[in-house]
Write an enzyme that holds these catalytic residues in place. Structure first.
Site, PDB file in Angstrom:
ATOM      1  N   LEU A  92      -6.108 -34.907  32.152  1.00  0.00           N
ATOM      2  CA  LEU A  92      -5.064 -34.826  33.330  1.00  0.00           C
ATOM      3  C   LEU A  92      -4.374 -35.877  33.840  1.00  0.00           C
ATOM      4  O   LEU A  92      -4.498 -37.064  33.467  1.00  0.00           O
ATOM      5  CB  LEU A  92      -6.205 -34.389  34.560  1.00  0.00           C
ATOM      6  CG  LEU A  92      -6.469 -32.827  34.098  1.00  0.00           C
ATOM      7  CD1 LEU A  92      -7.710 -32.981  35.172  1.00  0.00           C
ATOM      8  CD2 LEU A  92      -5.695 -31.349  35.219  1.00  0.00           C
ATOM      9  N   TYR A  94      -3.991 -39.304  36.447  1.00  0.00           N
ATOM     10  CA  TYR A  94      -4.325 -40.010  37.569  1.00  0.00           C
ATOM     11  C   TYR A  94      -3.300 -39.514  38.735  1.00  0.00           C
ATOM     12  O   TYR A  94      -2.739 -40.814  38.458  1.00  0.00           O
ATOM     13  CB  TYR A  94      -4.851 -41.029  36.827  1.00  0.00           C
ATOM     14  CG  TYR A  94      -5.612 -41.975  37.798  1.00  0.00           C
ATOM     15  CD1 TYR A  94      -5.438 -43.173  38.244  1.00  0.00           C
ATOM     16  CD2 TYR A  94      -7.056 -41.808  38.173  1.00  0.00           C
ATOM     17  CE1 TYR A  94      -5.546 -43.824  39.257  1.00  0.00           C
ATOM     18  CE2 TYR A  94      -7.613 -42.303  39.078  1.00  0.00           C
ATOM     19  CZ  TYR A  94      -6.498 -44.184  39.898  1.00  0.00           C
ATOM     20  OH  TYR A  94      -7.259 -43.621  40.400  1.00  0.00           O
ATOM     21  N   ALA A  95      -4.373 -40.016  39.119  1.00  0.00           N
ATOM     22  CA  ALA A  95      -3.454 -39.453  40.699  1.00  0.00           C
ATOM     23  C   ALA A  95      -4.284 -40.994  41.389  1.00  0.00           C
ATOM     24  O   ALA A  95      -5.624 -41.005  42.062  1.00  0.00           O
ATOM     25  CB  ALA A  95      -4.323 -38.608  41.812  1.00  0.00           C
ATOM     26  N   ASP A 140      -8.302 -21.753  45.632  1.00  0.00           N
ATOM     27  CA  ASP A 140      -8.820 -22.607  46.557  1.00  0.00           C
ATOM     28  C   ASP A 140      -8.301 -24.231  46.246  1.00  0.00           C
ATOM     29  O   ASP A 140      -8.204 -25.137  46.606  1.00  0.00           O
ATOM     30  CB  ASP A 140      -9.689 -23.437  44.933  1.00  0.00           C
ATOM     31  CG  ASP A 140     -11.076 -23.411  45.125  1.00  0.00           C
ATOM     32  OD1 ASP A 140     -11.490 -24.951  45.101  1.00  0.00           O
ATOM     33  OD2 ASP A 140     -11.761 -23.721  46.366  1.00  0.00           O
ATOM     34  N   ASP A 158      -6.858 -28.572  40.235  1.00  0.00           N
ATOM     35  CA  ASP A 158      -7.581 -27.176  40.359  1.00  0.00           C
ATOM     36  C   ASP A 158      -7.432 -25.836  40.144  1.00  0.00           C
ATOM     37  O   ASP A 158      -7.567 -25.338  41.622  1.00  0.00           O
ATOM     38  CB  ASP A 158      -9.005 -28.079  41.310  1.00  0.00           C
ATOM     39  CG  ASP A 158      -9.895 -28.846  40.300  1.00  0.00           C
ATOM     40  OD1 ASP A 158     -10.883 -29.345  40.718  1.00  0.00           O
ATOM     41  OD2 ASP A 158     -10.319 -27.295  39.220  1.00  0.00           O
TER      42      ASP A 158
HETATM   43  C1  FH5 Z   1     -11.214 -31.348  43.213  1.00  0.00           C
HETATM   44  C2  FH5 Z   1     -11.260 -32.771  41.840  1.00  0.00           C
HETATM   45  O1  FH5 Z   1     -10.627 -32.543  41.071  1.00  0.00           O
HETATM   46  N1  FH5 Z   1     -11.278 -33.515  42.651  1.00  0.00           N
HETATM   47  C3  FH5 Z   1     -11.248 -34.773  42.509  1.00  0.00           C
HETATM   48  C4  FH5 Z   1     -12.263 -35.227  41.391  1.00  0.00           C
HETATM   49  C5  FH5 Z   1     -11.749 -36.215  40.461  1.00  0.00           C
HETATM   50  N2  FH5 Z   1      -9.960 -35.769  40.296  1.00  0.00           N
HETATM   51  C6  FH5 Z   1      -9.217 -36.683  39.760  1.00  0.00           C
HETATM   52  C7  FH5 Z   1      -8.382 -35.747  39.387  1.00  0.00           C
HETATM   53 CL1  FH5 Z   1      -8.688 -34.523  38.348  1.00  0.00          CL
HETATM   54  C8  FH5 Z   1      -7.176 -36.600  39.210  1.00  0.00           C
HETATM   55  N3  FH5 Z   1      -6.712 -38.030  39.288  1.00  0.00           N
HETATM   56  C9  FH5 Z   1      -7.499 -38.709  40.339  1.00  0.00           C
HETATM   57  N4  FH5 Z   1      -8.025 -39.833  41.265  1.00  0.00           N
HETATM   58  C10 FH5 Z   1      -8.947 -39.815  41.990  1.00  0.00           C
HETATM   59  C11 FH5 Z   1      -9.099 -40.759  42.799  1.00  0.00           C
HETATM   60  C12 FH5 Z   1      -8.364 -41.736  43.026  1.00  0.00           C
HETATM   61  N5  FH5 Z   1      -8.863 -42.714  44.201  1.00  0.00           N
HETATM   62  C13 FH5 Z   1      -7.858 -43.872  43.952  1.00  0.00           C
HETATM   63  N6  FH5 Z   1     -10.082 -41.985  44.173  1.00  0.00           N
HETATM   64  C14 FH5 Z   1     -10.203 -40.315  43.450  1.00  0.00           C
HETATM   65  C15 FH5 Z   1     -11.366 -39.961  43.425  1.00  0.00           C
HETATM   66  N7  FH5 Z   1      -9.919 -38.715  41.747  1.00  0.00           N
HETATM   67  C16 FH5 Z   1      -8.861 -37.856  40.829  1.00  0.00           C
HETATM   68  C17 FH5 Z   1      -9.943 -35.085  41.393  1.00  0.00           C
END
Ligand code: FH5
Length: 289
Positions: A92, A94-95, A140, A158
């Protein structure tokens, strides 16, 4: 033009894995870097054994098929999937700025100002509208599933993978995940449609502006009671215009709820997104009537 190359199938050797970003019943999400391009990514690792026990293999396949088909600036892209003997891997985007739940927790008095909230809402509404156009109900929508990209653009994650959903340990979670966002018809076990997402968008708008979900209470049966009766109170500090839009989302009767198209025309959305255009230097010179 070279024939379209068959999508390469990846293996874990193609990636360096970093820290854990979040974890849930069916797996963990890691920060990762693809070795040759050095691109930073998020990889959701799902255990086949767990998926099988949970009987969610088919649902996951369907959601992956849909998610990889939908492209939208405010939907988190699913770039690829691959598997080995025991795991399924979802590659996926990365955010970089985490999720909205964490952002809200750390915000001034736990809530956003109305302009910031309206900018989040317009991006989310556009993303959900795209899902609905692809006949996908997210099911969701909640702050944990809304990620933040560069300059805080919204990235919806998600897709209704309630089965494979990732909720990190420090998230608000009750027995089976929070009830806060469930619509009356879902709680009632009635058949439901895309309007459950419109209800959830209303609960989210309330939470962005108030700092807690509309039907929050100290026990689940009380929360269910409030949801089933669509009973909530909007504090006085929320503007009349925002109150009006929340009320139009949170109609107990699904057919009475405002549509996403109508919501995009609502004064609270238009006014709070127009101001930005007006102030930005590139705004078209205003016609003098
Ligand atoms: C519903 C879901 O997927 N929840 C979370 C798990 C990791 N996921 C991420 C996904 Cl799927 C994609 N990018 C993300 N970036 C982060 C994140 C960045 N920081 C600074 N802190 C976090 C945490 N998390 C993600 C999302």
């Amino acid at each position: 033009v070279s024939p379209r190359a068959a999508p390469k199938s990846w293996t874990i050797q193609d990636f360096d894995f970093g820290r854990e970003l979040g974890r849930g019943r069916f797996g963990v999400v890691f920060l990762a870097r693809e070795k040759s391009s050095r691109k930073i990514l998020a990889i959701k690792v799902l255990a086949k054994e767990q998926l099988h026990i949970g009987g969610v293999i088919q649902q996951l396949k369907r959601e992956v098929e849909i998610h990889s088909r939908i492209r939208h600036p405010h939907i988190l892209p699913l770039y690829a999937t691959f598997q080995d003997e025991s795991k399924v891997y979802l590659v996926l985007k990365y955010a970089p700025n985490g999720d909205l739940f964490t952002r809200l927790k750390h915000a001034q008095c736990g809530r956003l100002d109305e302009r910031t909230a309206a900018r989040v809402m317009i991006q989310l509404i556009n993303a959900i509208q795209t899902c609905h156009q692809h006949n996908v109900v997210h099911r969701d929508i909640k702050p944990e599933n809304i990620l933040l990209g560069n300059d805080d653009e919204v990235l919806l994650a998600d897709f209704g993978w309630s089965a494979a959903n990732v909720t990190a340990a420090n998230r608000r979670e009750t027995l089976c995940g929070t009830l806060d966002y469930l619509s009356p018809e879902m709680l009632d076990g009635q058949k439901y449609d895309a309007s459950v997402d419109i209800w959830a968008i209303g609960v989210l708008m309330f939470e962005l502006l108030v700092g807690k979900p509309a039907f929050e209470s100290n026990d689940q049966s009380q929360t269910s009671e409030l949801i089933l009766n669509a009973r909530y109170r909007i504090p006085l500090f929320v503007s009349q215009s925002a109150k009006d839009l929340i009320r139009r989302f949170l109609k107990r009767e699904p057919s009475q709820r405002i549509t996403l198209a109508e919501a995009l025309e609502h004064p609270w959305i238009v006014r709070n997104n127009q101001e930005r255009a007006r102030n930005s230097p590139s705004a078209a010179p205003r016609s003098t009537n």
